[in-house]
Design a protein around this motif. Structure first.
Motif, PDB file in Angstrom:
ATOM      1  N   TYR A 131      68.585 -51.489  33.824  1.00 44.34           N
ATOM      2  CA  TYR A 131      67.322 -50.981  34.369  1.00 44.34           C
ATOM      3  C   TYR A 131      66.637 -50.049  33.377  1.00 44.34           C
ATOM      4  O   TYR A 131      65.406 -50.122  33.205  1.00 44.34           O
ATOM      5  N   MET A 132      67.410 -49.211  32.717  1.00 46.70           N
ATOM      6  CA  MET A 132      66.831 -48.294  31.736  1.00 46.70           C
ATOM      7  C   MET A 132      66.248 -49.073  30.552  1.00 46.70           C
ATOM      8  O   MET A 132      65.199 -48.704  30.009  1.00 46.70           O
ATOM      9  N   LEU A 133      66.924 -50.147  30.156  1.00 41.54           N
ATOM     10  CA  LEU A 133      66.415 -50.979  29.065  1.00 41.54           C
ATOM     11  C   LEU A 133      65.103 -51.656  29.474  1.00 41.54           C
ATOM     12  O   LEU A 133      64.134 -51.665  28.697  1.00 41.54           O
ATOM     13  N   ILE A 134      65.072 -52.202  30.678  1.00 40.44           N
ATOM     14  CA  ILE A 134      63.849 -52.839  31.168  1.00 40.44           C
ATOM     15  C   ILE A 134      62.711 -51.825  31.241  1.00 40.44           C
ATOM     16  O   ILE A 134      61.559 -52.123  30.879  1.00 40.44           O
ATOM     17  N   ARG A 135      63.020 -50.620  31.667  1.00 37.65           N
ATOM     18  CA  ARG A 135      61.996 -49.569  31.747  1.00 37.65           C
ATOM     19  C   ARG A 135      61.471 -49.210  30.363  1.00 37.65           C
ATOM     20  O   ARG A 135      60.259 -49.088  30.157  1.00 37.65           O
ATOM     21  N   ASP A 136      62.375 -49.055  29.385  1.00 38.22           N
ATOM     22  CA  ASP A 136      61.958 -48.685  28.034  1.00 38.22           C
ATOM     23  C   ASP A 136      61.177 -49.804  27.351  1.00 38.22           C
ATOM     24  O   ASP A 136      60.391 -49.540  26.432  1.00 38.22           O
ATOM     25  N   LEU A 137      61.405 -51.027  27.767  1.00 41.12           N
ATOM     26  CA  LEU A 137      60.646 -52.152  27.218  1.00 41.12           C
ATOM     27  C   LEU A 137      59.313 -52.354  27.943  1.00 41.12           C
ATOM     28  O   LEU A 137      58.581 -53.300  27.632  1.00 41.12           O
ATOM     29  N   HIS A 138      59.015 -51.465  28.917  1.00 40.47           N
ATOM     30  CA  HIS A 138      57.765 -51.507  29.677  1.00 40.47           C
ATOM     31  C   HIS A 138      57.611 -52.833  30.436  1.00 40.47           C
ATOM     32  O   HIS A 138      56.520 -53.395  30.508  1.00 40.47           O
ATOM     33  N   LEU A 139      58.719 -53.294  30.985  1.00 45.67           N
ATOM     34  CA  LEU A 139      58.701 -54.538  31.746  1.00 45.67           C
ATOM     35  C   LEU A 139      58.718 -54.319  33.250  1.00 45.67           C
ATOM     36  O   LEU A 139      58.672 -55.291  34.009  1.00 45.67           O
ATOM     37  N   LEU A 140      58.788 -53.050  33.693  1.00 44.37           N
ATOM     38  CA  LEU A 140      58.702 -52.792  35.126  1.00 44.37           C
ATOM     39  C   LEU A 140      57.309 -53.153  35.620  1.00 44.37           C
ATOM     40  O   LEU A 140      56.307 -52.872  34.954  1.00 44.37           O
ATOM     41  N   GLU A 141      57.238 -53.759  36.789  1.00 38.25           N
ATOM     42  CA  GLU A 141      55.975 -54.219  37.363  1.00 38.25           C
ATOM     43  C   GLU A 141      55.248 -55.181  36.420  1.00 38.25           C
ATOM     44  O   GLU A 141      54.019 -55.225  36.377  1.00 38.25           O
ATOM     45  N   ASN A 142      56.021 -55.938  35.651  1.00 43.22           N
ATOM     46  CA  ASN A 142      55.457 -56.868  34.670  1.00 43.22           C
ATOM     47  C   ASN A 142      56.040 -58.253  34.916  1.00 43.22           C
ATOM     48  O   ASN A 142      57.265 -58.417  35.031  1.00 43.22           O
TER      49      ASN A 142
END
Length: 296
Positions: A131-142
């Protein structure tokens, strides 16, 4: 000759018992699906009385009308179709491309990459680091969170790599004599003779993409980007009829539609499309690996 084909009494009894057992297994597998289907087409209020086992007692389409009247389910269906199609194409192409490189002799560091990839089959970082990796890649809500994290699978790479190693080297050598480079060989020689494995991986990943509800539940707060399975999860998770009526967002529902009937109808809507796709891909599973690729 006929005597050789004649079965003994013991063999005949074994075949009979084996057939009966397989019929029982098939029935136990298919009947729950049939039960959901007939109750989805039955009047919701009448279904609450029970004793519906083989055919709808009061046939109706109102359950499906209530489901499709909700703008949420149609939007979720479009998201699911889009992520399934895009995800299958990108996953199959990218994984096949990497597997082709791994299947060639002389790849620098190939054994090290195989070892590192094998470790990932048994050990993972867990949900919180992911989840932290997805967040840092700016993929949340994407929308791309459905595509990029599953763009590559080492397990599928092993299947591709095993298949590619069985392709005769003569095909590639003939292509190189004609002036083809690596990309041309991969696109024009390797992929066309790899339809069985391409269809297999496409089906596996397509089923995963279609059935995946967890991604939409974890990485999205915006319901407009959630897939149909996440929508179904929310519908099934709601226990009371009042909550269920909110889930279908004020659609034209009468007293014959219940929360349970909407759950069953939603299950049918979300399951049937992938069931219908399977027969079209199944024929590739039994085709010969090199049919038509080598002549004389």
């Amino acid at each position: 000759m006929f005597a050789l084909n004649r079965k003994t009494k013991g063999e005949a009894l074994f075949d009979l018992a084996n057939n009966l057992l397989m019929l029982c297994v098939c029935f136990a597998t298919l009947y729950p699906i049939w039960y959901i289907l007939i109750n989805a087409f039955n009047d919701g209020t009448d279904a609450m009385l029970g004793n519906i086992y083989w055919w709808p007692r009061m046939f109706t389409l109102e359950n499906f009308e209530a489901v499709f009247a909700s703008p949420g389910i149609m939007r979720a269906m479009l998201i699911t179709v889009a992520k399934t199609l895009i995800g299958v194409v990108t996953h199959v192409f990218f994984t096949a491309m990497v597997a082709y490189a791994f299947s060639r002799k002389g790849l620098i560091g190939g054994k090290i990459y195989i070892l590192l990839g094998t470790v990932t089959l048994f050990f993972g970082g867990g949900l919180i680091p992911l989840y932290m990796l997805i967040r840092d890649l700016h993929l949340l809500e994407n929308f791309m969170v459905y595509i990029i994290p599953v763009l590559f699978s080492f397990f599928d790479l092993i299947i591709f790599m095993t298949f590619f190693r069985e392709i005769p080297e003569g095909l590639e050598e003939a292509a190189r004599i004609d002036g083809a480079h690596d990309w041309s060989i991969f696109l024009r020689v390797v992929l066309p003779v790899s339809l069985p494995v391409l269809a297999t991986i496409a089906l596996f990943h397509g089923v995963y993409q279609w059935n995946d509800y967890f991604t939409g539940m974890i990485y999205f707060n915006n319901e407009s980007l959630q897939p149909i399975q996440t929508y179904l999860f929310r519908v099934v998770a709601q226990s009371s009829s009042s909550q269920m009526m909110v889930a279908v967002q004020g659609s034209a529902i009468n007293k014959t539609v219940t929360s349970q009937s909407i759950k069953l109808a939603t299950m049918v809507v979300t399951t049937l499309p992938i069931v219908f796709v399977y027969p079209f891909l199944q024929r590739y599973f039994v085709k010969g690996m090199m049919i038509g690729s080598i002549k004389g």
